[in-house]
Write an enzyme that holds these catalytic residues in place. Structure first.
Site, mmCIF file in Angstrom:
data_model
loop_
_atom_site.group_PDB
_atom_site.id
_atom_site.type_symbol
_atom_site.label_atom_id
_atom_site.label_comp_id
_atom_site.label_asym_id
_atom_site.label_seq_id
_atom_site.Cartn_x
_atom_site.Cartn_y
_atom_site.Cartn_z
ATOM 1 C CE1 TYR A 33 -4.787 -1.924 4.596
ATOM 2 C CE2 TYR A 33 -3.665 0.159 4.256
ATOM 3 C CZ TYR A 33 -4.232 -0.996 3.745
ATOM 4 O OH TYR A 33 -4.227 -1.216 2.389
ATOM 5 C CB SER B 76 -0.880 -0.013 1.256
ATOM 6 O OG SER B 76 -1.496 1.232 1.482
#
Length: 255
Positions: free
Chosen positions: A160, A145
């Site tokens: 996350y 990401s």
């Protein structure tokens, strides 16, 4: 000159392929000629993706796989090898998004995020890696990401970020360890793309404002804008590239 991006006859595995980016990755590889095994927990959703992949003229099998269950992973990998005899490409895409203030986040949410986004990626890579080591060839593409590299001011995404940051280092370490087996291990770091996981986030006025602050291009990613990255890492065009995180982010990580 030969087509360095040709994947004709290659065998690819895509986890988390029932929707969103996983579906897009499966289709991108199929368009270049790869036969694809699509893996996910929701087998009913895999059926539609299988039809889309097969419509491109390649073979496709759907296999149930829960990346939180090591026996499920082993069974899925065995099913792919039984059908195709080898695995050339792994797109390690299965993951979850999570958001909660760090000071009040419960243990269950933290553990689920780490177990899915980090442990699941490792355990799938480990089982597929065994196959690739035996055949002395493989292309592993982990999906990280932009939050493998940066966080976001005031945003409650610590779990996350921790999981995706760890994926970046897992990628580097596996790349260093498995290079002797002619296996490359790289990662793609998408910014925010429209998908089932992000729809509730990106279709808000608050996110539109965040885009203006954080993303020089001022927009979310569009379908197809990750195809080039996944095909590059899956193909012989990246034969001397390993351990890298390629962010596809509209410039998000430049500022």
């Amino acid at each position: 000159m030969s087509n360095l991006f040709d994947l004709t006859g290659k065998i690819a595995v895509v986890t988390g392929a029932s929707s969103g980016l996983g579906r897009q990755f499966a289709l991108a590889l199929a368009k270049e000629g790869a036969n694809v095994a699509i893996l996910a927990r929701r087998t009913e959703k895999l059926a539609k993706v299988k039809e889309e992949v097969e419509a491109l003229g390649v073979e496709c099998i759907s296999v149930r796989c829960d990346v939180l269950d090591n026996e499920s992973i082993k069974s899925a990998v065995a099913s792919v090898v039984e059908r195709f005899g080898r695995i050339d490409i792994l797109v390690n895409n299965a993951g979850v998004g999570s958001g909660a203030p760090a000071e009040s986040q419960d243990d269950a949410l933290w553990n689920m995020t780490i177990n899915t986004n980090l442990n699941g990626v490792y355990f799938v890579a480990r089982e597929v890696g065994k196959v690739m080591i035996q055949q002395n060839y493989g292309k592993i593409i982990n999906i990280g990401s932009i939050h493998s590299s940066v966080s976001m001011n005031g945003s409650p995404i610590t779990a996350y970020c921790a999981s995706k940051g760890a994926v970046a280092m897992l990628t580097k370490s596996l790349a260093a360890e498995w290079a002797k087996y002619n296996i490359t291990v790289n990662a793609i770091g998408p910014a925010y793309f429209e998908s089932e996981m992000t729809d509730q986030v990106i279709n808000t006025p608050e996110f539109a404002q965040a885009l203006m602050v954080y993303c020089p291009m001022g927009r979310a990613g569009k379908a197809g804008e990750l195809d080039g990255a996944v095909v590059y890492f899956a193909s012989d065009a990246s034969s001397y590239t390993t351990g890298q995180l390629l962010t596809v982010d509209g410039g998000w990580t430049t500022i």
